[in-house]
Write an enzyme that holds these catalytic residues in place. Structure first.
Site, mmCIF file in Angstrom:
data_model
loop_
_atom_site.group_PDB
_atom_site.id
_atom_site.type_symbol
_atom_site.label_atom_id
_atom_site.label_comp_id
_atom_site.label_asym_id
_atom_site.label_seq_id
_atom_site.Cartn_x
_atom_site.Cartn_y
_atom_site.Cartn_z
ATOM 1 N N LYS A 191 0.858 -1.180 0.000
ATOM 2 C CA LYS A 191 0.000 0.000 0.000
ATOM 3 C C LYS A 191 0.899 1.236 0.000
ATOM 4 O O LYS A 191 1.493 1.597 1.012
ATOM 5 C CB LYS A 191 -0.929 0.059 1.211
ATOM 6 N N GLY A 244 6.917 4.821 8.318
ATOM 7 C CA GLY A 244 6.006 5.956 8.458
ATOM 8 C C GLY A 244 6.187 6.587 9.819
ATOM 9 O O GLY A 244 7.250 6.465 10.447
ATOM 10 N N SER A 245 5.145 7.231 10.309
ATOM 11 C CA SER A 245 5.273 7.984 11.561
ATOM 12 C C SER A 245 5.191 7.059 12.781
ATOM 13 O O SER A 245 4.633 5.960 12.722
ATOM 14 C CB SER A 245 4.153 9.018 11.631
ATOM 15 N N THR A 246 5.719 7.544 13.881
ATOM 16 C CA THR A 246 5.701 6.787 15.134
ATOM 17 C C THR A 246 4.262 6.552 15.583
ATOM 18 O O THR A 246 3.902 5.464 16.053
ATOM 19 C CB THR A 246 6.507 7.566 16.195
ATOM 20 N N GLY A 249 2.843 3.816 13.546
ATOM 21 C CA GLY A 249 3.559 2.585 13.899
ATOM 22 C C GLY A 249 2.933 1.924 15.118
ATOM 23 O O GLY A 249 2.776 0.706 15.184
ATOM 24 N N GLU A 267 9.902 1.211 10.762
ATOM 25 C CA GLU A 267 10.897 2.275 10.532
ATOM 26 C C GLU A 267 10.148 3.578 10.709
ATOM 27 O O GLU A 267 9.320 3.938 9.873
ATOM 28 C CB GLU A 267 11.451 2.201 9.100
ATOM 29 N N CYS A 301 13.268 11.156 6.937
ATOM 30 C CA CYS A 301 13.170 10.686 8.326
ATOM 31 C C CYS A 301 14.452 10.948 9.092
ATOM 32 O O CYS A 301 14.420 11.176 10.294
ATOM 33 C CB CYS A 301 12.837 9.201 8.337
ATOM 34 N N GLU A 398 9.079 16.018 15.299
ATOM 35 C CA GLU A 398 9.511 15.891 13.913
ATOM 36 C C GLU A 398 8.684 16.859 13.052
ATOM 37 O O GLU A 398 7.465 16.727 12.959
ATOM 38 C CB GLU A 398 9.282 14.455 13.451
HETATM 39 P P1 NAD Z 1 2.180 8.090 8.069
HETATM 40 O O1 NAD Z 1 2.562 7.274 9.255
HETATM 41 O O2 NAD Z 1 1.084 9.052 8.203
HETATM 42 O O3 NAD Z 1 1.790 7.145 6.836
HETATM 43 C C1 NAD Z 1 2.648 6.121 6.386
HETATM 44 C C2 NAD Z 1 1.822 5.067 5.688
HETATM 45 O O4 NAD Z 1 0.949 4.474 6.651
HETATM 46 C C3 NAD Z 1 0.934 5.609 4.571
HETATM 47 O O5 NAD Z 1 0.909 4.672 3.510
HETATM 48 C C4 NAD Z 1 -0.427 5.686 5.240
HETATM 49 O O6 NAD Z 1 -1.514 5.601 4.351
HETATM 50 C C5 NAD Z 1 -0.378 4.471 6.146
HETATM 51 N N1 NAD Z 1 -1.313 4.515 7.284
HETATM 52 C C6 NAD Z 1 -1.831 5.599 7.884
HETATM 53 N N2 NAD Z 1 -2.683 5.231 8.847
HETATM 54 C C7 NAD Z 1 -2.696 3.880 8.874
HETATM 55 C C8 NAD Z 1 -3.383 2.920 9.653
HETATM 56 N N3 NAD Z 1 -4.211 3.259 10.619
HETATM 57 N N4 NAD Z 1 -3.153 1.617 9.403
HETATM 58 C C9 NAD Z 1 -2.290 1.235 8.433
HETATM 59 N N5 NAD Z 1 -1.636 2.107 7.652
HETATM 60 C C10 NAD Z 1 -1.819 3.416 7.872
HETATM 61 O O7 NAD Z 1 3.535 8.772 7.618
HETATM 62 P P2 NAD Z 1 3.755 9.755 6.394
HETATM 63 O O8 NAD Z 1 3.206 11.067 6.779
HETATM 64 O O9 NAD Z 1 3.327 9.125 5.136
HETATM 65 O O10 NAD Z 1 5.351 9.796 6.338
HETATM 66 C C11 NAD Z 1 6.082 10.578 7.172
HETATM 67 C C12 NAD Z 1 6.603 9.797 8.360
HETATM 68 O O11 NAD Z 1 7.335 8.662 7.902
HETATM 69 C C13 NAD Z 1 7.570 10.598 9.179
HETATM 70 O O12 NAD Z 1 7.314 10.402 10.542
HETATM 71 C C14 NAD Z 1 8.919 10.016 8.803
HETATM 72 O O13 NAD Z 1 9.919 10.167 9.747
HETATM 73 C C15 NAD Z 1 8.578 8.596 8.595
HETATM 74 N N6 NAD Z 1 9.597 7.952 7.769
HETATM 75 C C16 NAD Z 1 10.453 7.074 8.381
HETATM 76 C C17 NAD Z 1 11.462 6.478 7.636
HETATM 77 C C18 NAD Z 1 12.403 5.491 8.291
HETATM 78 O O14 NAD Z 1 13.053 4.761 7.555
HETATM 79 N N7 NAD Z 1 12.499 5.436 9.599
HETATM 80 C C19 NAD Z 1 11.607 6.770 6.292
HETATM 81 C C20 NAD Z 1 10.718 7.681 5.696
HETATM 82 C C21 NAD Z 1 9.710 8.255 6.466
#
Ligand code: NAD
Length: 494
Positions: A191, A244-246, A249, A267, A301, A398
């Site tokens: 996704k 994605g975000s903490t 996660g 991550e 990130c 962040e």
């Molecule tokens: P996000 O957590 O909002 O979304 C990430 C993904 O999760 C998207 O595909 C989103 O649709 C999905 N998602 C959202 N809600 C969900 C749920 N309830 N269940 C399952 N999936 C869900 O993050 P973002 O705004 O897309 O990206 C930015 C974040 O990602 C920042 O916090 C950044 O630090 C982090 N990030 C981390 C790394 C790493 O390697 N550590 C790399 C890139 C980005």
């Protein structure tokens, strides 16, 4: 012109968009509900494409296809060598379409076209080839079993993997997860982020051309709380690989725990410190700090968002950092002279501006930037704050935008404490000529990656992941394969 694109109103080049449907079991299909969602071009805010919107019913179909391909298909059963050969073919195809793919991410995410061509797409194919080479080197151990037994371990693919990724590096994130999963013999349901679904669909098409069997790679664009949640709560998904975000996660772990106890790797976010010591070459350190926070418009990130500078060079550093930020050109990411494009969408644009207001109201001093950089689109000026204290929101949270917090320190012990004073632990940078300082700081900083006199140096062989609330599990490196493998002990009576 990039990727067979056409010039739209206002002179922006819009690439041709070929794939907007879900990719399930080797076919592009509409969503069961018939729904679509808009993905927008951050350069203008205009709609770029209408993309099929996956819901629970579509995720069910995709998981079923992945399960069938896993239980009955060729992919997990073919030799590792053969899987690697197909993966290498996919890498070649991706390379051949570099221009188009970089243009898709450029228009969908506001990423620099040039960097897409020389960094994102090549790094993705390097990753694919790295794991293609690992596919025929998966083996277990001979066990020292006492008594009249002999034993060994087998490593077997974990099964159906749900891959959920963010929008900041749509191409790299796709291959960071999909490459080791494929090499291990798993099947995947991906996704992509709702802001950037386009390149993932293109990769599904290329995978089919390369010979990846139907059902092995499925791509279901959609929203997190619907399509994403349907993957994480699915009883027939064996593992979720998430970036994605903490905050999200945490939801993913909860969902995995409440459903079938699937494994998860996370991550997550970061608030990485870049520490510049008195003995550093100031010009080099300023350039590094500019790259660390303004590269990819701060949507990284591991962005070096907290810059700690030792007191002896602090004043000179601040003056030069402001000049460097002011010379960092903001503009259309398709223009080769641009250093920084727009934030990915309106929500992110407004979030960054709100953090800038927080910084001002908390008492930090804004030295440069702090405003939108254009009348149209989601452009923000490179921004630098000084007089930042570690307890401020802009030093703790962040921002995920082009906002640098510059802080002064005196001693090595003091800066180690400061570097570790957030909930995150993804990366850190050190600029110094002293080996003693390098050793002390790199061992004391609680972060998954430490860069010394460099920043953003990535390699498929270097494990990447977080300490603390930046997550757990590692991408990259041969050890990342273990996330996608099960270990089975076989013990035989002699
Ligand atoms: P996000 O957590 O909002 O979304 C990430 C993904 O999760 C998207 O595909 C989103 O649709 C999905 N998602 C959202 N809600 C969900 C749920 N309830 N269940 C399952 N999936 C869900 O993050 P973002 O705004 O897309 O990206 C930015 C974040 O990602 C920042 O916090 C950044 O630090 C982090 N990030 C981390 C790394 C790493 O390697 N550590 C790399 C890139 C980005």
């Amino acid at each position: 012109m990039a990727g067979n694109g056409k010039a739209a109103a206002g002179g922006v080049v819009v690439p041709e968009i070929k794939y907007t449907k879900l990719f399930i079991n080797g076919e592009f299909v509409d969503a069961v509900s018939g729904k679509t969602f808009e993905t927008r071009d951050p350069r203008t805010g205009d709609v770029l494409a209408h993309v099929a919107e996956a819901g629970k019913a579509d995720v069910d179909l995709a998981v079923k296809a992945a399960r069938d391909a896993f239980e009955h298909g060729k992919w997990p059963r073919m030799s590792g060598y053969e899987r690697g050969r197909i993966m290498n073919k996919l890498a070649d195809l991706v390379d051949q379409h570099t221009e188009e793919l970089a243009a898709l991410d450029g228009a969908d995410a506001g990423k620099l076209l040039l960097l897409g061509k020389i960094i994102d797409v090549p790094a993705a194919t390097q990753m694919l080839r790295y794991y293609a080479g690992a596919a025929d080197k998966i083996h277990g151990d001979v066990l020292r079993v006492s008594g009249k037994y002999q034993g060994y371990t087998l490593k077997e693919p974990i099964g159906v993997v749900g891959v959920i990724i963010p929008w900041n590096f749509p191409t790299m994130m796709f291959f960071l997860k999909v490459s080791p999963a494929l090499a291990a013999g798993c099947t995947v349901v991906v996704k992509p982020a709702e802001q950037t679904p386009l390149s993932a669909l293109y990769y599904a098409h290329l995978a089919k051309l390369a010979g990846v069997p139907d059902g092995v790679i499925n791509v279901v664009p959609g929203f997190g709380h619907t399509a994403g949640a349907a993957i994480t709560s699915h009883m027939d998904v064996d593992s979720v690989a998430f970036t994605g975000s903490t905050e999200i996660g945490r939801l993913i772990m909860e969902s995995a725990a409440r459903s079938n106890l699937k494994t998860v790797s996370l991550e997550l976010g970061g608030k990485s410190p870049l520490i510049v010591f008195d003995d550093a070459d100031v010009d080099m350190a300023v350039n590094l700090s500019r790259l660390a926070i303004f590269f990819n418009k701060g949507e990284v990130c591991v962005a070096g968002s907290r810059v700690y500078v030792q007191e002896g060079i602090y004043d000179e550093f601040v003056k030069k950092a402001v000049e460097a930020a002011q010379s960092w050109k903001v503009g259309d990411p398709f223009d080769v002279t641009t250093n920084m494009g727009p934030q990915v969408d309106k929500e992110q644009f407004e979030k960054v501006l709100k953090y800038i207001e927080h910084g001002k109201s908390e008492g930090a001093t804004l030295l440069t930037g702090g405003k939108p950089a254009a009348e149209k689109g989601y452009y923000i000026e490179p921004t630098i704050f000084v007089d930042v204290t570690d307890d401020m929101k802009i030093a703790q949270e962040e921002i995920f935008g082009p906002v640098m917090s510059l802080m002064k320190f005196k001693t090595v012990d003091e800066v180690i404490e400061k570097a570790n004073c957030t909930k995150y632990g993804l990366a850190a940078g050190i600029v110094t000529k002293s080996l003693d300082i390098v050793n002390r700081v790199s061992r004391s900083v609680r972060a998954g990656t430490v860069w010394v006199n460099c920043y953003f140096a990535f390699d498929p062989d270097a494990p990447f992941g977080g300490y603390k609330m930046s997550g757990f599990g590692r991408d990259q490196g041969l050890a990342a394969m273990d996330k996608y493998l099960q270990v089975k002990s076989v013990i035989t009576a002699l």
